[in-house]
Design a protein around this motif. Sequence first.
Motif, PDB file in Angstrom:
ATOM      1  N   ASP A   1      24.666  36.979  -5.810  1.00  0.00           N
ATOM      2  CA  ASP A   1      25.918  36.576  -5.184  1.00  0.00           C
ATOM      3  C   ASP A   1      25.606  35.454  -4.201  1.00  0.00           C
ATOM      4  O   ASP A   1      24.876  35.648  -3.227  1.00  0.00           O
ATOM      5  CB  ASP A   1      26.544  37.776  -4.465  1.00  0.00           C
ATOM      6  CG  ASP A   1      27.897  37.454  -3.860  1.00  0.00           C
ATOM      7  OD1 ASP A   1      27.942  36.658  -2.910  1.00  0.00           O
ATOM      8  OD2 ASP A   1      28.905  38.000  -4.335  1.00  0.00           O
ATOM      9  N   ARG A   2      26.153  34.270  -4.429  1.00  0.00           N
ATOM     10  CA  ARG A   2      25.808  33.089  -3.643  1.00  0.00           C
ATOM     11  C   ARG A   2      26.096  33.281  -2.151  1.00  0.00           C
ATOM     12  O   ARG A   2      25.259  32.969  -1.293  1.00  0.00           O
ATOM     13  CB  ARG A   2      26.577  31.876  -4.173  1.00  0.00           C
ATOM     14  CG  ARG A   2      26.203  30.557  -3.488  1.00  0.00           C
ATOM     15  CD  ARG A   2      27.055  29.413  -4.032  1.00  0.00           C
ATOM     16  NE  ARG A   2      26.888  29.280  -5.472  1.00  0.00           N
ATOM     17  CZ  ARG A   2      25.888  28.588  -6.038  1.00  0.00           C
ATOM     18  NH1 ARG A   2      24.993  27.975  -5.280  1.00  0.00           N
ATOM     19  NH2 ARG A   2      25.801  28.497  -7.352  1.00  0.00           N
TER      20      ARG A   2
ATOM     21  N   HIS B   1      24.697  41.182  -9.929  1.00  0.00           N
ATOM     22  CA  HIS B   1      24.114  40.197 -10.840  1.00  0.00           C
ATOM     23  C   HIS B   1      24.543  38.783 -10.446  1.00  0.00           C
ATOM     24  O   HIS B   1      23.742  37.866 -10.444  1.00  0.00           O
ATOM     25  CB  HIS B   1      24.514  40.500 -12.286  1.00  0.00           C
ATOM     26  CG  HIS B   1      23.991  41.829 -12.769  1.00  0.00           C
ATOM     27  ND1 HIS B   1      22.644  42.057 -12.960  1.00  0.00           N
ATOM     28  CD2 HIS B   1      24.628  42.987 -13.068  1.00  0.00           C
ATOM     29  CE1 HIS B   1      22.474  43.314 -13.381  1.00  0.00           C
ATOM     30  NE2 HIS B   1      23.648  43.894 -13.441  1.00  0.00           N
ATOM     31  N   GLY B   2      25.793  38.592 -10.116  1.00  0.00           N
ATOM     32  CA  GLY B   2      26.255  37.319  -9.597  1.00  0.00           C
ATOM     33  C   GLY B   2      26.084  36.155 -10.546  1.00  0.00           C
ATOM     34  O   GLY B   2      26.227  36.285 -11.766  1.00  0.00           O
ATOM     35  N   GLU B   3      25.693  35.019  -9.976  1.00  0.00           N
ATOM     36  CA  GLU B   3      25.571  33.780 -10.739  1.00  0.00           C
ATOM     37  C   GLU B   3      24.180  33.191 -10.575  1.00  0.00           C
ATOM     38  O   GLU B   3      23.406  33.586  -9.706  1.00  0.00           O
ATOM     39  CB  GLU B   3      26.621  32.772 -10.261  1.00  0.00           C
ATOM     40  CG  GLU B   3      26.506  32.451  -8.771  1.00  0.00           C
ATOM     41  CD  GLU B   3      27.592  31.508  -8.289  1.00  0.00           C
ATOM     42  OE1 GLU B   3      27.672  30.394  -8.840  1.00  0.00           O
ATOM     43  OE2 GLU B   3      28.335  31.890  -7.366  1.00  0.00           O
ATOM     44  N   HIS B   4      23.873  32.210 -11.416  1.00  0.00           N
ATOM     45  CA  HIS B   4      22.588  31.537 -11.359  1.00  0.00           C
ATOM     46  C   HIS B   4      22.586  30.565 -10.175  1.00  0.00           C
ATOM     47  O   HIS B   4      23.406  29.654 -10.116  1.00  0.00           O
ATOM     48  CB  HIS B   4      22.360  30.777 -12.675  1.00  0.00           C
ATOM     49  CG  HIS B   4      21.093  29.997 -12.701  1.00  0.00           C
ATOM     50  ND1 HIS B   4      19.905  30.530 -13.132  1.00  0.00           N
ATOM     51  CD2 HIS B   4      20.830  28.715 -12.334  1.00  0.00           C
ATOM     52  CE1 HIS B   4      18.970  29.608 -13.048  1.00  0.00           C
ATOM     53  NE2 HIS B   4      19.497  28.496 -12.575  1.00  0.00           N
TER      54      HIS B   4
ATOM     55  N   HIS C   1      21.306  43.867  -4.270  1.00  0.00           N
ATOM     56  CA  HIS C   1      20.774  43.046  -5.360  1.00  0.00           C
ATOM     57  C   HIS C   1      19.594  43.712  -6.059  1.00  0.00           C
ATOM     58  O   HIS C   1      18.924  43.085  -6.886  1.00  0.00           O
ATOM     59  CB  HIS C   1      20.343  41.675  -4.820  1.00  0.00           C
ATOM     60  CG  HIS C   1      21.486  40.747  -4.540  1.00  0.00           C
ATOM     61  ND1 HIS C   1      22.196  40.779  -3.358  1.00  0.00           N
ATOM     62  CD2 HIS C   1      22.065  39.770  -5.291  1.00  0.00           C
ATOM     63  CE1 HIS C   1      23.142  39.852  -3.396  1.00  0.00           C
ATOM     64  NE2 HIS C   1      23.091  39.236  -4.545  1.00  0.00           N
TER      65      HIS C   1
ATOM     66  N   SER D   1      14.873  30.133  -9.144  1.00  0.00           N
ATOM     67  CA  SER D   1      16.265  30.477  -9.399  1.00  0.00           C
ATOM     68  C   SER D   1      16.411  31.983  -9.536  1.00  0.00           C
ATOM     69  O   SER D   1      15.505  32.677 -10.024  1.00  0.00           O
ATOM     70  CB  SER D   1      16.764  29.800 -10.678  1.00  0.00           C
ATOM     71  OG  SER D   1      16.676  28.397 -10.573  1.00  0.00           O
ATOM     72  N   VAL D   2      17.531  32.504  -9.093  1.00  0.00           N
ATOM     73  CA  VAL D   2      17.836  33.927  -9.239  1.00  0.00           C
ATOM     74  C   VAL D   2      19.300  34.094  -9.626  1.00  0.00           C
ATOM     75  O   VAL D   2      20.109  33.177  -9.443  1.00  0.00           O
ATOM     76  CB  VAL D   2      17.569  34.711  -7.928  1.00  0.00           C
ATOM     77  CG1 VAL D   2      16.098  34.713  -7.589  1.00  0.00           C
ATOM     78  CG2 VAL D   2      18.386  34.141  -6.786  1.00  0.00           C
ATOM     79  N   LYS D   3      19.612  35.236 -10.146  1.00  0.00           N
ATOM     80  CA  LYS D   3      21.008  35.605 -10.390  1.00  0.00           C
ATOM     81  C   LYS D   3      21.438  36.504  -9.244  1.00  0.00           C
ATOM     82  O   LYS D   3      20.922  37.608  -9.074  1.00  0.00           O
ATOM     83  CB  LYS D   3      21.155  36.323 -11.724  1.00  0.00           C
ATOM     84  CG  LYS D   3      21.038  35.411 -12.930  1.00  0.00           C
ATOM     85  CD  LYS D   3      21.347  36.158 -14.222  1.00  0.00           C
ATOM     86  CE  LYS D   3      21.303  35.204 -15.420  1.00  0.00           C
ATOM     87  NZ  LYS D   3      21.606  35.908 -16.691  1.00  0.00           N
TER      88      LYS D   3
ATOM     89  N   GLN E   1      13.266  39.404 -11.404  1.00  0.00           N
ATOM     90  CA  GLN E   1      13.819  38.068 -11.675  1.00  0.00           C
ATOM     91  C   GLN E   1      12.678  37.159 -12.144  1.00  0.00           C
ATOM     92  O   GLN E   1      11.555  37.257 -11.657  1.00  0.00           O
ATOM     93  CB  GLN E   1      14.457  37.468 -10.422  1.00  0.00           C
ATOM     94  CG  GLN E   1      15.536  38.340  -9.814  1.00  0.00           C
ATOM     95  CD  GLN E   1      16.935  37.833 -10.135  1.00  0.00           C
ATOM     96  OE1 GLN E   1      17.117  36.933 -10.938  1.00  0.00           O
ATOM     97  NE2 GLN E   1      17.919  38.418  -9.480  1.00  0.00           N
TER      98      GLN E   1
END
Length: 303
Positions: free
Chosen positions: A190-191, A151-154, A277, A186-188, A300
Amino acid sequence: GFAKATVLGLPVLLMVVALGSWLIARTALSPLRRFKRLAASVGAKSLGQRLSEASLPTELAELAMEFNGMLARIDQGYRRLHEFSGDLAHEMRTPVATLLGRTQVALSQKRSVVELQEVLEGNIEELERLARLISDMLLIASADALHNPVHGEHIELFEEAQRVADYLAMIAEENDVLVDVQGRASVKADRLLVQRAITNLLSNAIRHASEKSTVVVEIGEDLGAVTLSVRNRGTGISAVHLERIFDRFYRIDSGRTRLDGGTGLGLAIVRAIMSAHGGRVVATSDRDHVTTFTLIFAGQQRL
């Protein structure tokens, strides 16, 4: 007379009922015994066995279908592991043999400091390649080990893609290629992993693009999924290669890839990252030699 006949016939009747019940139970349980025999016989060399779903009741037919599906997944995983271990041994054998040969030759007679320094510099190149190979394998293993989607970050894909484009600007300039990043979404995620996936695709596109052409990174949305496409015009990729291009250690031009210092794992890493992902990556190449790699982030919403 009736009581006597009943007393004499009852044991026989009970025996007949018991025998009938035993035969019925045995017949009903025979598919389960087949399950048991097959499960007991399954080994590394017999993963191709399957249960016949014919003449089975609905409940057991569904169980047999799931059991066969499990065997198919295990068989596929075992085959991939077997192929991978062979490929990995082959890939590691070359640099190790080179290191060993150079060192043995250097020690076979007296060498000057300059000559020894040249040998060590050559060995460093091979060791760096081994280090990249090990690092790439660890990345794939860690991505494959994730059972749940990341899920990570925005993150803003435009910003990440532009950051990668700026990082590869010198390579693009050397190849006389421009990079154009278009669109926003934009996605959620892992950068760092997304940056690695974009880097692998964009660096490949730049290396194989025609001179004085433009590599386009296009961000958008398709059927509710956020997409990031990397498109270039170059030599193109034939349909035969497209089917296997994401396989580990698969190379279209093995000689050129080795000269570039590649490990043959770049696109396999991209696939592993997208799988982690909950997404996927696809590749297309048309008759005009325009090749497109697309990252698809499923489920997403575009922002």
